[in-house]
Design an enzyme around this catalytic site. Structure first.
Site, mmCIF file in Angstrom:
data_model
loop_
_atom_site.group_PDB
_atom_site.id
_atom_site.type_symbol
_atom_site.label_atom_id
_atom_site.label_comp_id
_atom_site.label_asym_id
_atom_site.label_seq_id
_atom_site.Cartn_x
_atom_site.Cartn_y
_atom_site.Cartn_z
ATOM 1 N N LYS A 36 55.350 -7.678 35.854
ATOM 2 C CA LYS A 36 55.022 -8.044 37.419
ATOM 3 C C LYS A 36 56.208 -7.282 38.226
ATOM 4 O O LYS A 36 57.554 -7.786 37.995
ATOM 5 C CB LYS A 36 55.091 -9.504 37.446
ATOM 6 C CG LYS A 36 54.578 -9.947 38.787
ATOM 7 C CD LYS A 36 54.356 -11.419 38.610
ATOM 8 C CE LYS A 36 53.522 -12.077 39.730
ATOM 9 N NZ LYS A 36 52.147 -11.845 39.878
ATOM 10 N N GLY A 85 49.059 -7.985 44.632
ATOM 11 C CA GLY A 85 48.706 -8.999 45.975
ATOM 12 C C GLY A 85 49.894 -8.995 46.804
ATOM 13 O O GLY A 85 50.563 -8.189 46.648
ATOM 14 N N LYS A 125 45.601 -21.281 41.606
ATOM 15 C CA LYS A 125 44.232 -20.898 41.856
ATOM 16 C C LYS A 125 43.533 -20.234 40.801
ATOM 17 O O LYS A 125 43.911 -19.936 39.773
ATOM 18 C CB LYS A 125 44.364 -19.985 43.212
ATOM 19 C CG LYS A 125 45.255 -18.542 42.715
ATOM 20 C CD LYS A 125 45.200 -17.538 43.718
ATOM 21 C CE LYS A 125 46.163 -16.523 43.517
ATOM 22 N NZ LYS A 125 46.494 -15.533 44.500
ATOM 23 N N ASP A 132 51.489 -21.489 43.381
ATOM 24 C CA ASP A 132 50.078 -20.665 43.922
ATOM 25 C C ASP A 132 49.174 -21.085 42.724
ATOM 26 O O ASP A 132 48.870 -20.050 42.054
ATOM 27 C CB ASP A 132 50.630 -19.372 44.054
ATOM 28 C CG ASP A 132 49.520 -18.281 44.752
ATOM 29 O OD1 ASP A 132 48.774 -18.980 45.286
ATOM 30 O OD2 ASP A 132 49.805 -17.048 44.493
ATOM 31 N N GLY A 175 53.454 -8.908 44.768
ATOM 32 C CA GLY A 175 53.938 -7.781 43.887
ATOM 33 C C GLY A 175 52.831 -7.114 43.193
ATOM 34 O O GLY A 175 51.654 -7.695 43.255
ATOM 35 N N VAL A 195 51.285 -6.209 39.642
ATOM 36 C CA VAL A 195 51.164 -6.314 38.116
ATOM 37 C C VAL A 195 50.501 -5.149 37.488
ATOM 38 O O VAL A 195 49.318 -4.595 37.528
ATOM 39 C CB VAL A 195 50.370 -7.607 37.714
ATOM 40 C CG1 VAL A 195 50.376 -8.085 36.700
ATOM 41 C CG2 VAL A 195 50.754 -8.706 38.906
ATOM 42 N N GLY A 229 46.496 -5.810 38.797
ATOM 43 C CA GLY A 229 46.192 -6.323 40.266
ATOM 44 C C GLY A 229 47.628 -6.191 41.189
ATOM 45 O O GLY A 229 48.643 -5.831 40.577
ATOM 46 N N ASN A 246 44.494 -17.325 38.917
ATOM 47 C CA ASN A 246 46.054 -17.439 38.117
ATOM 48 C C ASN A 246 45.805 -18.275 36.963
ATOM 49 O O ASN A 246 46.691 -18.594 36.130
ATOM 50 C CB ASN A 246 47.177 -18.344 39.036
ATOM 51 C CG ASN A 246 47.708 -17.338 39.801
ATOM 52 O OD1 ASN A 246 47.741 -16.114 39.423
ATOM 53 N ND2 ASN A 246 48.323 -17.545 40.754
ATOM 54 N N GLU A 277 53.698 -12.757 29.068
ATOM 55 C CA GLU A 277 52.888 -12.585 28.168
ATOM 56 C C GLU A 277 51.492 -12.194 28.790
ATOM 57 O O GLU A 277 51.103 -12.659 29.655
ATOM 58 C CB GLU A 277 52.719 -14.222 27.541
ATOM 59 C CG GLU A 277 51.719 -14.160 26.449
ATOM 60 C CD GLU A 277 51.404 -15.589 26.252
ATOM 61 O OE1 GLU A 277 50.812 -15.772 25.268
ATOM 62 O OE2 GLU A 277 52.210 -16.441 26.720
#
Lengths: 190, 786
Positions: free
Chosen positions: B107, B85, B201, B199, B88, B90, B83, B204, B155
């Site tokens: 990341k 965003g 959500k 963050d 940064g 990932v 992903g 996450n 992880e």
């Protein structure tokens, strides 16, 4: 806590360059543009290293602000800095386009797609050449409108922030955008 | 079209836009007689109705040119992208070491450019590595890519996002709540380690196939926020789940996570995002949001209250901890009464905010300062008892800061961070005067805060006061650290007087810390030695400065990982000192070492590496090794063309310098090609830098003169007349070039007269002499003597 490295990282110079610019140093805007451009390129290539994600100008711009600005800027510097980032982004897009164009020409694949209905090149990335040219003309006629379009389109700033940064009212931003869009569209069609 | 006409068209455009389209023509003709203008406005009005997506489409098409790449970062092989965003990218990667490949989420972090930020990253990383909880994804490793992008290896959790998992397994309400309680416990664990997520959500939160929820990215938000240590909130948050204080750019605390948990709970139980359903500032009620009537009934009451309490606008009115939130959910699951009574909480909230509008804002600011100070004290002291006592005093001190923010004290005016810091400074000096060590500690902490907010003067004053408050009983490392911090700021301006005053302080600190053997002490010694070198160089004691840097170099292990940049920086400084001392052999050796170090640390295409290359080129020029200088300069050019756009002034300058070198090396043909290139960029550059263009023309003209080409003489002539000031080396070379033109075209007598004039003025030239100026003049003398 106090690392032995006593060299400021190169990016610290953004605020210095902005200060120099304000003090009338003619070389400062160019140096700043260099710096921002190099940074945008680095960010873009890092994005690409991740695989596949398209380069989003608003995200790059947002990232540039985060990376390059260690402190909040005052109003004059904000205008300068946004202007620089927008210019650097426009430059980056044109460079990407030229590169792409050269590659396609090399492989005999060049084609320009035209949107039939409006007479505007909509499908191909080449359309951006026209937008860039039209932006240049708009800038000559009314520089502020060009700033407003850059901030809205490329930097993805909300209209309130554009108004605040340029020191104009929100309705003025809306009017500028409305007219500039119609004008650009007309310009691209002819 | 010209601007007045453009403005006229615009004004007509807006004037009639408000009318229905069928009236446009009439409205226009009533205002304007020029039919061309009317036609133009009508075209624009028609365009206006066609929508505005075309610009975005063009932009998307051009940005779509980005192409994916594959690769390897450190010990990790990239498998794909998970992903991307605002924070940064990932990547899914595989660790190459060992027998069983381990999958990790890599990341890549944006926004960590400065040394200070890197230091903070290292500190935070250590803190994050201590988070060990089954419901929190672990931080496994961290490092930097070859082009200096920091990354974190986390992880990799194979699982479905929270909401998708719940839907797929059609979890009922109690099951969802039990899942949520586990999340609250994980958040509580992190909060106890002084880590705020920032963050939280649904995206996450992943749920493994066995039903274990795992929170991702704990504390990452803070790593990315340059301002996180001292005051305001980060820009790196997700709008739909961000608390009001994050929007307002105010302090981020554990209460911020409570808000986000409230948002997640709302969505988890009502199946609708808070953002979709909430109108204005109305209290969030999942029962109202839920579409299914049976579900709405189940949510009414307790769950409405719990969500509303977590989502209080004022941080102080929310659940005091994630544990308290979890407790109330368990109370609900077990049918017990809630701790958060609805009316009381709301009533209190409204009343409190109405009474203390400014105090609340200021208190929020102060809270971050508190967290920072207490955290510092906590990590630096291992004596638990003393720590508790000190923390108590610290708290008392900070409570008094809150009192300052009380409107009745402050007459209701808004309190800024600077006001609070100033007040804190003043109070520190009066109220804590008796507690010397704590006074020093907090002084230093305030200094750090001032330094981060860019107030160097106040920071220096605080560091100095911390130094003065330290004595033999102070921990040696703390004492020297304070001295080093003060010295570093004092030397920043390059003022010789300051440097002379600071030097003995640095030396006394060195004497204290050098006998120590810990890693932290060694780092301090290196920092102090670098400061010592800077101080000595500022007062022109280059020999001793070089000695200090050599000592520092001995302390940086040559082969250790990650030390290359540190060594290279020291060698770079050393080169400057060698040049000051005109020690060419050492300068060359040190410049070469700096270049090698930067190359290993950052790779070749990197600004630091180019800087070292340019330094090495200057050294070679000084030493008269023009062949070596040429090779080095060509390398600079090659790397710069990778780093900068073709018409960058940096490239132009390098092309010009290389061309001038080739001119002196008697290779005018090659010089002309480069001068031409440089001139083209100089002329088309959007900002004009005329001085360089003149200089390029001077060289181009001279090269053409040497080759006997037409036009060269005129160009040289123009450079000689246009340049200023007339008694600069730059102008004198231009005149010498004119002399050369005379000598080469047969008028040797006139050339020699001109050249004699140049020789006469040469010693008095006002500007600094360029490394090539003397050999250049010598070359011209040869031509005229022939």
């Amino acid at each position: 806590m106090h690392a032995p490295s006593h060299h400021p990282a190169p990016l610290d110079s953004v605020t210095d360059l902005l200060a120099a610019w304000r003090a009338g140093d003619e070389a400062a805007p160019r140096a700043l543009a260099d710096l921002v451009y190099a940074d945008l390129r680095a960010m873009a290539s890092r994005r690409l290293a991740g695989g596949g994600a398209a380069l989003q100008t608003t995200e790059l711009a947002h990232e540039a602000f985060l990376r390059l600005l260690q402190k909040p800027l005052d109003a004059v510097d904000r205008v300068h800095f946004f202007r620089t980032v927008a210019l650097a982004l426009r430059q980056a897009l044109i460079d990407a386009l030229r590169r792409d164009h050269a590659e396609k020409r090399g492989s005999g694949l060049a084609k320009i797609s035209l949107g039939a209905a409006a007479g505007i090149a909509v499908a191909g990335p080449e359309a951006w050449f026209g937008v860039e040219q039209a932006l240049g003309e708009l800038e000559a006629l009314d520089a502020r409108k060009c700033r407003v379009v850059e901030m809205s389109l490329l930097l993805g700033l909300p209209q309130e922030e554009i108004a605040q940064t340029l020191g104009i009212s929100l309705p003025t931003v809306e009017r500028d955008l409305r007219f500039a869009r119609a004008w650009l569209r007309e310009r691209l069609a002819t | 079209m010209d601007s007045p006409r453009f403005a006229q068209i615009e004004s007509l455009f807006h004037a009639v836009l408000g009318y229905p389209p069928e009236q446009w023509h009439d409205e226009l003709t009533s205002r304007e007689s020029d039919t061309q203008i009317i036609a133009e406005v009508e075209r624009l009005l028609a365009r206006h109705t066609q929508g505005e997506s075309f610009l975005k489409e063009a932009l998307d098409a051009v940005t779509g040119l980005a192409r994916p790449m594959q690769g390897q970062i450190g010990a990790y092989r990239i498998l794909g992208e998970l992903g991307a965003g605002g924070m940064g990218t990932v990547l899914l990667a595989e660790r190459l070491l060992g027998d069983t490949p381990q999958k990790v989420a890599l990341k890549l972090i944006r926004g960590i450019p400065t040394t200070g930020a890197r230091e903070r990253l290292a500190r935070e990383r250590a803190l994050l590595a201590e988070l060990n909880h089954p419901n929190i994804a672990r931080l496994l490793d961290a490092g930097e890519t070859p082009d200096r992008v920091p990354y974190l290896a986390m992880e990799y959790v194979a699982g479905a996002p929270l909401l998708a998992y719940c839907d797929k397994h059609t979890l009922d309400l109690p099951a969802r709540l039990r899942l949520f309680v586990q999340l609250c416990r994980a958040v509580q664990h992190a909060h106890q380690h002084l880590i705020v997520h920032r963050d939280i959500k649904p995206a996450n939160i992943l749920v493994r196939e066995d039903g274990t929820p795992v929170l991702l990215d704990f504390g990452i938000g803070k790593l990315l926020d340059p301002g996180a240590d001292e005051h305001t909130a980060t820009q790196a948050f997700t709008p739909a789940y961000a608390a009001p204080e994050q929007y307002a750019g105010k302090s981020v605390t554990t209460a911020t996570d409570i808000w986000s948990l409230g948002c997640v709970l709302h969505e988890l139980v009502s199946a609708r995002a808070l953002r979709e359903t909430r109108v204005g500032d109305r209290v969030a009620r999942p029962s109202v949001a839920a579409k299914d009537p049976a579900l709405a009934r189940a949510l009414r009451g307790d769950l409405d209250t719990i969500v509303a309490t977590a989502l209080q606008a004022e941080p102080v009115q929310r659940y005091v901890s994630a544990q308290a939130l979890a407790d109330d959910i368990e109370n609900h699951l077990h049918g017990k009464p809630l701790n958060a009574a609805p009316d009381r909480a709301l009533y209190r909230a409204r009343k409190f905010v109405a009474r203390h509008r400014y105090a609340v804002a200021a208190a929020a600011l102060a809270f971050v300062v508190i967290c920072g100070l207490i955290w510092r004290l906590a990590i630096e002291r291992n004596d638990a008892l003393r720590q508790a006592q000190r923390a108590q005093v610290t708290r008392d001190f900070l409570v008094s800061l809150f009192r300052f923010a009380d409107p009745s004290v402050h007459h209701g005016a808004p309190v800024t961070l600077h006001d609070m810091l100033a007040q804190g400074s003043a109070q520190l000096d009066t109220e804590l005067a008796a507690q010397r060590e704590l006074h020093a500690d907090l002084s230093e902490a305030l200094g750090e805060i001032y330094r981060h907010v860019g107030d160097d003067r106040a920071a220096l004053a605080r560091f100095r006061s911390a130094v003065q408050l330290s004595d033999e009983t102070t921990d040696t490392l703390a004492r020297t650290r304070r001295i080093a911090a003060a010295a570093r700021l004092a030397l920043k301006k390059g003022d010789p007087e300051q440097a002379a005053q600071t030097l003995p302080e640095i030396d006394s600190a060195l004497a204290l810390v050098e006998p120590r053997s810990e890693e932290a002490a060694r780092e301090l010694v290196i920092a102090l030695l670098a400061s010592r070198a800077l101080a000595l160089a500022t007062i022109d004691r280059a020999e001793e400065a070089a000695a200090a840097l050599h000592r520092a170099l001995e302390l940086v292990p040559a082969l250790a990982n990650g030390q290359d940049a540190q060594r290279a920086n020291l060698y770079y400084d050393l080169t400057k000192l060698d040049m000051m001392r005109r020690d060419n052999p050492s300068a060359l050796a040190d410049a070469t070492a700096a270049l090698a170090g930067f190359t290993r640390a950052y790779g070749v295409p990197h600004v630091e590496t180019v800087k070292a290359m340019e330094m090495r080129e200057a050294v070679l020029l000084n030493a008269g090794d023009y062949a070596g200088a040429e090779t080095q300069q060509r390398e600079v050019l090659a790397v710069q063309s990778k780093l900068y756009p073709a018409d960058s002034p940096r490239l132009t300058r390098t092309e010009m310098a290389l061309a001038e070198l080739l001119l002196v090396r008697n290779r005018p043909d090659e010089a002309i090609a480069l001068f031409d290139e440089a001139l083209a960029h100089c002329l088309t550059g959007t900002e004009s830098y005329l001085a360089s263009c003149l200089r390029i023309r001077r060289g181009l003209g001279e090269a053409q003169v040497v080759l006997g080409r037409p036009g060269g003489v005129d160009m040289v002539q123009k450079a000689a007349t246009d340049c200023a000031p007339t008694t600069s080396h730059f102008c004198l070379i231009a005149r010498a070039a004119l002399a050369r033109a005379n000598c080469l075209t047969g008028d040797r007598a006139a050339g020699k007269v001109l050249l004699a004039e140049v020789d006469r003025l040469w010693p008095a030239a006002e500007d600094a002499i360029g490394a090539l100026d003397a050999p250049h003049l010598a070359r011209i003398h040869e031509d005229c003597a022939r």
